[in-house]
Design a protein around this motif. Structure first.
Motif, PDB file in Angstrom:
ATOM      1  N   ARG A   1       0.817  -1.218   0.000  1.00 50.20           N
ATOM      2  CA  ARG A   1       0.000   0.000   0.000  1.00 50.20           C
ATOM      3  C   ARG A   1       0.850   1.267   0.000  1.00 50.20           C
ATOM      4  O   ARG A   1       0.312   2.373  -0.070  1.00 50.20           O
ATOM      5  CB  ARG A   1      -0.911   0.014   1.236  1.00 50.20           C
ATOM      6  CG  ARG A   1      -1.964  -1.089   1.274  1.00 50.20           C
ATOM      7  CD  ARG A   1      -2.964  -0.787   2.389  1.00 50.20           C
ATOM      8  NE  ARG A   1      -3.845  -1.903   2.656  1.00 50.20           N
ATOM      9  CZ  ARG A   1      -3.711  -2.768   3.662  1.00 50.20           C
ATOM     10  NH1 ARG A   1      -2.708  -2.616   4.530  1.00 50.20           N
ATOM     11  NH2 ARG A   1      -4.555  -3.759   3.829  1.00 50.20           N
TER      12      ARG A   1
ATOM     13  N   LEU B   1      -7.375  -5.942  -5.913  1.00 50.72           N
ATOM     14  CA  LEU B   1      -8.686  -5.447  -6.353  1.00 50.72           C
ATOM     15  C   LEU B   1      -9.374  -4.667  -5.239  1.00 50.72           C
ATOM     16  O   LEU B   1      -9.946  -3.600  -5.471  1.00 50.72           O
ATOM     17  CB  LEU B   1      -9.555  -6.624  -6.798  1.00 50.72           C
ATOM     18  CG  LEU B   1      -9.100  -7.381  -8.059  1.00 50.72           C
ATOM     19  CD1 LEU B   1      -9.954  -8.620  -8.274  1.00 50.72           C
ATOM     20  CD2 LEU B   1      -9.163  -6.456  -9.273  1.00 50.72           C
ATOM     21  N   LYS B   2      -9.308  -5.204  -4.032  1.00 49.67           N
ATOM     22  CA  LYS B   2      -9.961  -4.571  -2.891  1.00 49.67           C
ATOM     23  C   LYS B   2      -9.343  -3.214  -2.569  1.00 49.67           C
ATOM     24  O   LYS B   2     -10.046  -2.264  -2.180  1.00 49.67           O
ATOM     25  CB  LYS B   2      -9.873  -5.495  -1.675  1.00 49.67           C
ATOM     26  CG  LYS B   2     -10.573  -4.967  -0.438  1.00 49.67           C
ATOM     27  CD  LYS B   2     -10.470  -5.963   0.703  1.00 49.67           C
ATOM     28  CE  LYS B   2     -11.136  -5.430   1.964  1.00 49.67           C
ATOM     29  NZ  LYS B   2     -11.031  -6.406   3.085  1.00 49.67           N
ATOM     30  N   ASN B   3      -8.026  -3.091  -2.728  1.00 51.66           N
ATOM     31  CA  ASN B   3      -7.327  -1.849  -2.399  1.00 51.66           C
ATOM     32  C   ASN B   3      -7.130  -0.943  -3.607  1.00 51.66           C
ATOM     33  O   ASN B   3      -6.512   0.125  -3.490  1.00 51.66           O
ATOM     34  CB  ASN B   3      -5.968  -2.172  -1.771  1.00 51.66           C
ATOM     35  CG  ASN B   3      -6.087  -2.765  -0.388  1.00 51.66           C
ATOM     36  OD1 ASN B   3      -6.097  -2.049   0.612  1.00 51.66           O
ATOM     37  ND2 ASN B   3      -6.170  -4.097  -0.303  1.00 51.66           N
ATOM     38  N   ASN B   4      -7.646  -1.375  -4.763  1.00 56.06           N
ATOM     39  CA  ASN B   4      -7.583  -0.581  -5.990  1.00 56.06           C
ATOM     40  C   ASN B   4      -6.151  -0.139  -6.314  1.00 56.06           C
ATOM     41  O   ASN B   4      -5.877   1.023  -6.600  1.00 56.06           O
ATOM     42  CB  ASN B   4      -8.491   0.660  -5.870  1.00 56.06           C
ATOM     43  CG  ASN B   4      -8.732   1.319  -7.215  1.00 56.06           C
ATOM     44  OD1 ASN B   4      -8.672   0.662  -8.265  1.00 56.06           O
ATOM     45  ND2 ASN B   4      -8.987   2.629  -7.206  1.00 56.06           N
TER      46      ASN B   4
END
Length: 224
Positions: free
Chosen positions: A34, A141-144
């Motif tokens: 991230r 996908l969840k964190n784009n």
């Protein structure tokens, strides 16, 4: 490759041991992916595990080390990764094993690998094992965020112990083994002495029985 901030390279305080769980290692990797910094006391370093340095150089004098590294594909269009490293290869022992948290949610996956050197060294006493942790596509996908082929690795150096009469022992154990051997000899000697005393005792009992028999015979004679 983004650099891990220097503060993550700082050593732990004396007496403090870094021993994270598998879930914690995956959380460190997720923070890295991230773009977040790792805790200041987290000794996870960046290393090119699948580069031109063998694990002996990467790990150095440490017995266990933690690293973040990028996987390298065999081809851009290939999903397989290159596992060669300097003069050897990291050979997979398992495929992706799911790692669950306490709630049963899959946090990521683990591969077990062992380093095999191309140079056959006779009487080699050192080997290296690695656990490679990675996240699934759903995390990106969840964190784009775009998919990135980074993993966090735990490398452990294994030093084989010396053998004495096919029993693996360290040099510090030799004195203990000698002490045990001497103790056993002492016990055998005491056992022999005890058996000898018992034998003498039985002979005395046999003599007493003979004496009683003779007394009974003497009684018979008087009664006649």
């Amino acid at each position: 490759m983004r650099n891990i901030k220097s503060k993550t390279m700082s050593r732990l305080r004396k007496g403090v041991r870094f021993h994270p769980t598998e879930v914690e290692l995956l959380n460190y990797l997720k923070r890295f992916l991230r773009g977040q910094s790792l805790p200041s006391q987290c000794p996870i370093r960046h290393a090119d595990i699948y580069g031109d340095q063998p694990p002996s150089v990467i790990l150095g004098e440490e017995k266990v080390g933690y690293f973040i590294s990028r996987l390298k594909k065999l081809k851009n269009s290939d999903e397989r990764f290159r596992r060669t490293c300097a003069n050897g290869t990291w050979t997979g022992q398992t495929s992706g094993i799911p790692i669950d948290n306490l709630k049963g949610t899959v946090m990521g996956f683990r591969r077990n690998l062992k380093y095999t050197s191309k140079e056959k060294k006779q009487n080699s006493t050192t080997s290296w094992l690695m656990r490679e942790y990675f996240v699934g596509d759903d995390f990106f996908l969840k964190n784009n965020i775009p998919k990135q082929d980074f993993v966090v690795c735990r490398i452990k150096k294994i030093i084989k112990e010396k053998k004495i009469k096919d029993v693996a022992v360290t040099e510090q154990d030799v004195a203990g083994i000698i002490e045990v051997m001497l103790l056993r000899e002492t016990q055998k000697t005491k056992e022999k002495e005890r058996n000898s005393n018992l034998s003498d005792c039985f002979e005395e009992i046999d003599w007493a029985d003979d004496l009683l028999i003779n007394i009974d015979d003497f009684g018979d004679i008087i009664g006649r």
